[in-house]
Every structure is written in structure tokens, then in C-alpha cells.
Design an enzyme around this catalytic site. Structure first.
Site, PDB file in Angstrom:
ATOM      1  N   GLU A  26       0.833  -1.208   0.000  1.00 40.74           N
ATOM      2  CA  GLU A  26       0.000   0.000   0.000  1.00 40.74           C
ATOM      3  C   GLU A  26       0.865   1.254   0.000  1.00 40.74           C
ATOM      4  OE1 GLU A  26      -3.150   0.349  -0.417  1.00 40.74           O
ATOM      5  OE2 GLU A  26      -3.978  -1.628   0.008  1.00 40.74           O
ATOM      6  N   ASP A  35      -6.630   7.748  -5.237  1.00 38.94           N
ATOM      7  CA  ASP A  35      -5.966   6.575  -5.828  1.00 38.94           C
ATOM      8  C   ASP A  35      -6.365   6.398  -7.292  1.00 38.94           C
ATOM      9  OD1 ASP A  35      -8.425   5.235  -5.939  1.00 38.94           O
ATOM     10  OD2 ASP A  35      -7.922   3.809  -4.367  1.00 38.94           O
TER      11      ASP A  35
END
Length: 154
Positions: A26, A35
Site C-alpha cells: 500500500e 488513488d
């Protein structure tokens, strides 16, 4: 949940998933960002609403451990057979990435619950490499790491 996690505690599974899989894949972001599929994200892939503008790495690690606990509780409700620590860690990392509902409704979990061996269900991780309908190499790499953990490989 404890009865299903053979030879390990929930805390051990969370620690293994967090440090070996989730944090490296991550990445750490002290501030919120959008994102690749348009979701506001912060810390280590945390998509909950941020309650501050900047987080320390320690705060993000604490948030991650707490959130992983929730994901482990969620996915353990739909897995009806015992798994080992490394298998749980792989499933937890994957669940954190795809969500409890997607995990619980997956062929992977169905195969686990059917009592199939890890050699049959761990490869199902390889199918979860798409985001926004597109193949993402970073997800393929993460799934390879989760599968290696699942299968007990280094």
C-alpha cells in the site's frame, strides 16, 4: 475467530499481514490522495474518512492495525474452516484490498469453505489483479506476494 486461526492469535495474523504484505504494497502517505480508481486514500491504503490532514507513520500503523482487526473479524465470519497463520495473513491482506463483501462472495472463499486444499484456493488470488476494469501490474505483484505467503513460500 481464535478457533479457526491454527497456531496463531489474531494479533499475530494482523502483525504478519500488516508488516509483510499491506504496508509494503500500500505504501505510506501521511496526507490524503486520490488513488487510481478515484478513491480518497491515506496512510496505508486507508479509505475511511480522514479525521486530520497529516498523519505520522506511527499513527498510520496504529490505524492500519485497528482496521485490519475489523477486516479480519469480517472475513472470519464467512470462512468456516481453520486456516494457518500465513494463510490468514494472505487472506487478510487481500480482503483489506478488495473489501469484506467481495472476499466473502468470492470463489476463493467458496473453495476454502468447500474444504479444498490451499494448493487449489491460493491460486485464486491471481484473479484479483484488476482496478477500474484494467489489469494493474502492481496488483499482480501484490497478489503474487500474497499467494507466496498463502502457499508457505518465502
Amino acid at each position: 475467530m481464535k478457533a479457526k486461526i491454527l497456531g496463531a492469535s489474531a494479533a499475530a495474523v494482523i502483525a504478519l499481514a500488516a508488516t509483510t504484505l499491506v504496508q509494503p504494497w500500500e505504501g505510506y502517505s501521511p496526507t490524503p490522495y486520490i488513488d487510481m480508481v478515484g478513491v480518497a486514500t491515506h496512510c496505508y491504503g486507508d479509505t475511511s474518512r480522514p479525521d486530520k490532514a497529516v498523519y505520522t507513520q506511527q499513527e498510520c500503523a496504529e490505524k492500519l492495525n485497528s482496521r485490519l482487526g475489523g477486516y479480519l473479524t469480517g472475513v472470519s465470519k464467512c470462512i468456516k474452516v481453520p486456516l494457518g497463520e500465513r494463510q490468514w495473513a494472505a487472506v487478510l491482506s487481500w480482503t483489506y484490498n478488495v473489501g469484506v463483501a467481495a472476499a466473502c462472495n468470492s470463489t476463493l472463499v467458496r473453495k476454502i469453505n468447500d474444504g479444498q486444499p490451499a494448493t487449489v484456493w491460493c491460486p485464486e488470488l491471481d484473479r484479483w489483479v484488476y482496478a477500474g476494469g484494467k489489469h494493474v501490474q502492481g496488483l499482480a505483484n501484490r497478489r503474487a506476494a500474497e499467494r507466496a505467503m498463502c502457499e508457505g513460500r518465502p
